[in-house]
Design an enzyme around this catalytic site. Structure first.
Site, PDB file in Angstrom:
ATOM      1  N   CYS A   2       1.022  -0.953  -0.155  1.00 34.11           N
ATOM      2  CA  CYS A   2       0.334   0.001  -0.079  1.00 34.11           C
ATOM      3  C   CYS A   2       0.489   1.303   0.037  1.00 34.11           C
ATOM      4  O   CYS A   2       1.734   1.340   1.020  1.00 34.11           O
ATOM      5  CB  CYS A   2      -0.729  -0.257   1.439  1.00 34.11           C
ATOM      6  SG  CYS A   2      -1.873  -1.793   1.766  1.00 34.11           S
ATOM      7  N   ARG A  27       2.241   0.993  -6.201  1.00 37.43           N
ATOM      8  CA  ARG A  27       3.149   0.118  -4.654  1.00 37.43           C
ATOM      9  C   ARG A  27       1.947  -0.692  -5.193  1.00 37.43           C
ATOM     10  O   ARG A  27       1.662  -1.687  -3.735  1.00 37.43           O
ATOM     11  CB  ARG A  27       3.035   0.758  -2.994  1.00 37.43           C
ATOM     12  CG  ARG A  27       4.256   1.855  -4.127  1.00 37.43           C
ATOM     13  CD  ARG A  27       4.410   2.732  -2.627  1.00 37.43           C
ATOM     14  NE  ARG A  27       4.627   1.683  -0.952  1.00 37.43           N
ATOM     15  CZ  ARG A  27       6.242   1.397  -0.816  1.00 37.43           C
ATOM     16  NH1 ARG A  27       6.575   1.734  -1.068  1.00 37.43           N
ATOM     17  NH2 ARG A  27       5.950   0.944   0.286  1.00 37.43           N
ATOM     18  N   ASN A  98      -0.244   0.951   5.728  1.00 43.12           N
ATOM     19  CA  ASN A  98       0.616  -0.210   4.757  1.00 43.12           C
ATOM     20  C   ASN A  98       1.056  -1.694   5.948  1.00 43.12           C
ATOM     21  O   ASN A  98       1.978  -0.921   7.025  1.00 43.12           O
ATOM     22  CB  ASN A  98       1.926   0.918   4.282  1.00 43.12           C
ATOM     23  CG  ASN A  98       2.387  -0.230   3.853  1.00 43.12           C
ATOM     24  OD1 ASN A  98       2.025  -1.725   3.397  1.00 43.12           O
ATOM     25  ND2 ASN A  98       3.825   0.186   3.627  1.00 43.12           N
ATOM     26  N   GLY A  99       0.995  -2.181   5.495  1.00 38.93           N
ATOM     27  CA  GLY A  99       1.628  -3.359   6.102  1.00 38.93           C
ATOM     28  C   GLY A  99       0.329  -4.289   7.213  1.00 38.93           C
ATOM     29  O   GLY A  99      -1.024  -4.518   6.403  1.00 38.93           O
ATOM     30  N   LYS A 483       9.836 -12.905 -15.724  1.00 35.77           N
ATOM     31  CA  LYS A 483       9.326 -11.612 -16.201  1.00 35.77           C
ATOM     32  C   LYS A 483       8.375 -12.243 -16.929  1.00 35.77           C
ATOM     33  O   LYS A 483       7.077 -11.622 -16.706  1.00 35.77           O
ATOM     34  CB  LYS A 483      10.848 -11.158 -17.386  1.00 35.77           C
ATOM     35  CG  LYS A 483      10.961 -10.707 -16.860  1.00 35.77           C
ATOM     36  CD  LYS A 483      10.940  -8.793 -16.053  1.00 35.77           C
ATOM     37  CE  LYS A 483      10.478  -9.166 -14.253  1.00 35.77           C
ATOM     38  NZ  LYS A 483      11.561  -8.884 -13.661  1.00 35.77           N
ATOM     39  N   HIS A 502      15.813 -34.364 -16.884  1.00 38.74           N
ATOM     40  CA  HIS A 502      15.129 -35.035 -15.525  1.00 38.74           C
ATOM     41  C   HIS A 502      14.418 -35.576 -15.059  1.00 38.74           C
ATOM     42  O   HIS A 502      13.659 -35.770 -14.249  1.00 38.74           O
ATOM     43  CB  HIS A 502      16.443 -34.738 -14.456  1.00 38.74           C
ATOM     44  CG  HIS A 502      17.802 -35.282 -14.353  1.00 38.74           C
ATOM     45  ND1 HIS A 502      18.341 -36.628 -14.875  1.00 38.74           N
ATOM     46  CD2 HIS A 502      18.822 -34.673 -14.672  1.00 38.74           C
ATOM     47  CE1 HIS A 502      19.390 -36.703 -15.277  1.00 38.74           C
ATOM     48  NE2 HIS A 502      19.894 -35.297 -15.401  1.00 38.74           N
TER      49      HIS A 502
HETATM   50  C1  F6R Z   1       9.718  -9.769  -9.912  1.00 35.39           C
HETATM   51  C2  F6R Z   1      10.661  -8.464  -8.615  1.00 35.39           C
HETATM   52  C3  F6R Z   1      10.123  -9.028  -7.431  1.00 35.39           C
HETATM   53  C4  F6R Z   1      11.053  -8.517  -6.328  1.00 35.39           C
HETATM   54  C5  F6R Z   1      11.243  -8.687  -4.935  1.00 35.39           C
HETATM   55  C6  F6R Z   1      12.052  -8.221  -3.998  1.00 35.39           C
HETATM   56  O1  F6R Z   1      10.057  -8.410 -11.737  1.00 35.39           O
HETATM   57  O2  F6R Z   1      10.213  -7.202  -9.055  1.00 35.39           O
HETATM   58  O3  F6R Z   1       9.813 -10.325  -7.682  1.00 35.39           O
HETATM   59  O4  F6R Z   1      12.600  -8.513  -7.428  1.00 35.39           O
HETATM   60  O5  F6R Z   1       9.719  -8.776  -4.714  1.00 35.39           O
HETATM   61  O6  F6R Z   1      12.148  -6.790  -4.644  1.00 35.39           O
HETATM   62  P1  F6R Z   1      12.711  -6.042  -4.206  1.00 35.39           P
HETATM   63  O7  F6R Z   1      14.070  -6.001  -4.827  1.00 35.39           O
HETATM   64  O8  F6R Z   1      12.358  -4.677  -3.802  1.00 35.39           O
HETATM   65  O9  F6R Z   1      13.210  -6.151  -2.529  1.00 35.39           O
END
Ligand code: F6R
Length: 607
Positions: A2, A27, A98-99, A483, A502
């Site tokens: 959030c 976010r 947020n949280g 991705k 495998h």
């Molecule tokens: C994939 C992606 C996520 C972040 C992961 C860690 O495209 O963006 O897998 O890499 O949530 O996020 P950070 O790097 O902010 O700790």
């Protein structure tokens, strides 16, 4: 996760709240809302779905008021709906959060027993009800927040707006980030400096367990009942950074920024004139380290996987890697004098943060590779290796990953030099390969149409796609698959080429495209064999290699791309750009929401 914002203004704040929410929407984006005080009463507008729905609601029913709070949500408790959208309010207080409040059930039971009625399915509502219960017992807002902090468990950032108090916002944090912005007779509080960027560059960052009382002329911060000082810093961020430029999506813009931001990152870690690595002072003597532990989540974890190859090959230093959410609960014994490296774009990912805390308790030296200097992970670390990616808004990580790789390679080279496993000549050769990266990536980006063609003709119609790689190309295959699934919702898996036979080989038929990441390196012959194994079973091969590799295998593939020739050590960085483009154009062909894929959020601040 959030995004939250609060403003004490001099003029109507709703347009500013919505403006900040636009910058925070990356976010979380399943619902949003704002609350202000109108004649002392809390008034809200909320809407399910993207922020445009809230804007439409506000156009129908404008919301006046010169003090207010806003929120964009990534649901944890309670499905995305208007009823569960924040601000969550009673007649006395409105909350954005947020949280996760981990003990919400216990508090809800208590508050229900007091006769309080809950209107939402959120954990956040216990905060609103708890504060209301305290306020009704004649506590001041400040006393109520201080007391609530003692009752709440979990990780959270909160901002509260109080009925009848045009002069007051209170923010509180534990685990999740919260920054205070200082204006001229106006005050701001929000998730990060980026949210506050167009309003002010004077920002202070709250620490865990801080609660901050904002009035129009300033802010007082407390821990428990004790006043504390949090320095005001100048944030270098500008609201202008937030545009997409000429690109259709933030993700495409960020893919295209890679030559520039890799150049900026190289500038911090290399001296191009002497072709030598230039690391900041670090509390680590690599020659004495017996083992490195690396931990991260998602794409950042794949950066650790690539770095393991580099540290082990270049510095002959054993590296253990594990996804942070497993690492912390496995409670692994860590060697005395060990080094733990956390990798995180946001620096806020709670799994990574907690894994790092575990390593701290095990007396490890903590290094972090982060993109946000004021983040919790950066602040917990003994030394910070910053990536210079700039704000990453597309939810799927692109430029953060490739800059993480640049930093980690520089660190591995510096470890190799300290341990005597690399010579000065090796350093020059590796530095030169890194210096060439921005130009080679530019050449790859110039071939965008080839990626679009493969995406449209071969990948977009598939139900499943496999990615294969060996050595340091294996994590690139994993990243390519991640991705593709994130953006296009096509089921995709990455495998180590040698592992295919495998089991996963059972999946191969003429409907399954197999993307083979295969720069001509020392183990090219091995991936070439795996390529043939897929071909023998009728698989549709997409070959990503260089001129020599395409000359050798291209005719046997359904389609291939010859990437620029490059030193195999830095190939994972270049080939990452190729798999990013494939995923982007596949998603574009499918018409999915590229910058805000379903169910995802940036900065995962819950477990
Ligand atoms: C994939 C992606 C996520 C972040 C992961 C860690 O495209 O963006 O897998 O890499 O949530 O996020 P950070 O790097 O902010 O700790």
């Amino acid at each position: 996760m959030c995004g939250i914002i609060g403003i004490i203004g001099k003029a109507p704040v709703t347009p500013l709240l919505v403006d900040a929410l636009k910058r925070l929407e990356y976010r979380g984006y399943d619902s949003s809302g704002v609350a202000t005080l109108v004649n002392g009463h809390i008034e809200r507008r909320r809407a399910e779905g993207k922020l445009v729905n809230l804007e439409a609601r506000l156009a129908q029913a404008p919301l006046p008021g010169i003090i207010g709070i806003g929120h964009t949500r990534w649901a944890t408790h309670g499905k995305p709906s208007e009823r569960n959208a924040h601000p969550i309010a009673t007649d006395r207080v409105a909350i954005v959060h947020n949280g996760i409040i981990e003990n919400f059930q216990e508090l809800k039971d208590e508050l229900t027993a007091e006769g309080r009625r809950f209107d939402s399915d959120t954990d956040t509502e216990v905060v609103a009800q708890l504060l209301t219960s305290y306020l009704e017992r004649q506590m001041s807002p400040e006393e109520a927040i201080a007391k609530a902090m003692d009752r709440l468990r979990g990780a959270f950032a909160l901002v509260a707006l109080f009925g009848g108090r045009h002069d007051l916002l209170i923010g509180a944090r534990r685990g999740s980030s919260l920054a205070v912005g200082y204006g001229d007779g106006e005050m701001y509080i929000g998730t990060d400096a980026l949210a506050l960027a167009p309003f002010t560059s004077r920002v202070s960052y709250l620490e865990d367990d801080d609660w901050a009382v904002l009035k129009a002329d300033g802010c007082a911060v407390y821990q428990g009942t004790k006043p504390v000082e949090r320095p005001i810093k100048k944030s270098g961020l500008s609201g202008a950074l937030m545009g997409k430029g000429n690109h259709q999506h933030f993700m495409l813009k960020e893919i295209h920024e890679q030559p520039a931001v890799i150049g900026d990152t190289l500038h911090s870690y290399l001296d191009p004139a002497t072709r030598s690595v230039r690391m900041p002072a670090m509390p680590v003597d690599w020659s004495k380290v017996s083992r490195v532990t690396m931990t991260a989540c998602g794409t950042a974890f794949y950066a650790c996987m690539v770095a393991k190859y580099w540290f082990e090959k270049l510095a002959r230093l054993p590296v253990e890697i594990e996804v942070a959410s497993e690492f912390r609960y496995r409670e692994p014994p860590l060697p005395e004098g060990g080094v733990c490296i956390a990798v995180s774009q946001s620096g806020e990912t709670v799994d990574t943060l907690e894994a790092l805390r575990y390593a701290k308790n095990q007396k490890q030296t903590l290094l972090s590779v982060v993109n946000v200097p004021e983040s919790a992970i950066a602040r917990l670390s003994n030394a910070v290796l910053l990536t210079r990616a700039g704000p990453e808004i597309g939810v799927a990580s692109t430029k953060a990953f490739t800059t993480q790789l640049v930093v980690l390679l520089a660190a591995a080279i510096s470890a190799g030099l300290a341990r005597g496993t690399l010579s000065r000549a090796d350093e020059e050769r590796l530095a030169l390969a890194m210096i060439e990266l921005p130009a080679r990536i530019n050449e790859t980006l110039n071939m965008e149409e080839d990626y679009r063609r493969i995406a449209e003709n071969t990948l977009a119609g598939a139900r499943d796609v496999l990615y294969l790689g060996r050595g340091a190309s294996y994590p690139v295959a994993l990243e390519g698959a991640l991705k593709l699934k994130e953006l296009s919702y096509i089921h995709a898996e990455g495998y180590a080429g040698g592992e295919m036979k495998h089991g996963p080989i059972a999946l191969i038929d003429d409907a399954v495209p197999v993307v083979v990441v295969a720069p001509t390196d020392a183990i090219f012959d091995k991936i070439a064999s795996n390529f043939e194994q897929v071909r023998a079973r009728g698989g549709k091969l997409v070959l990503l290699s260089d001129k020599a590799g395409v000359a050798r295998l291209g005719a046997k593939a359904e389609t291939s791309i010859a990437l620029p020739d490059i030193d195999p050590v830095v190939a994972p960085i270049l080939y990452t750009v190729a798999v990013q483009l494939l995923a982007y154009y596949t998603a574009l062909a499918k018409g999915t929401d590229i910058d805000q894929p379903r169910n995802l959020a940036k900065s995962v601040t819950v477990e």
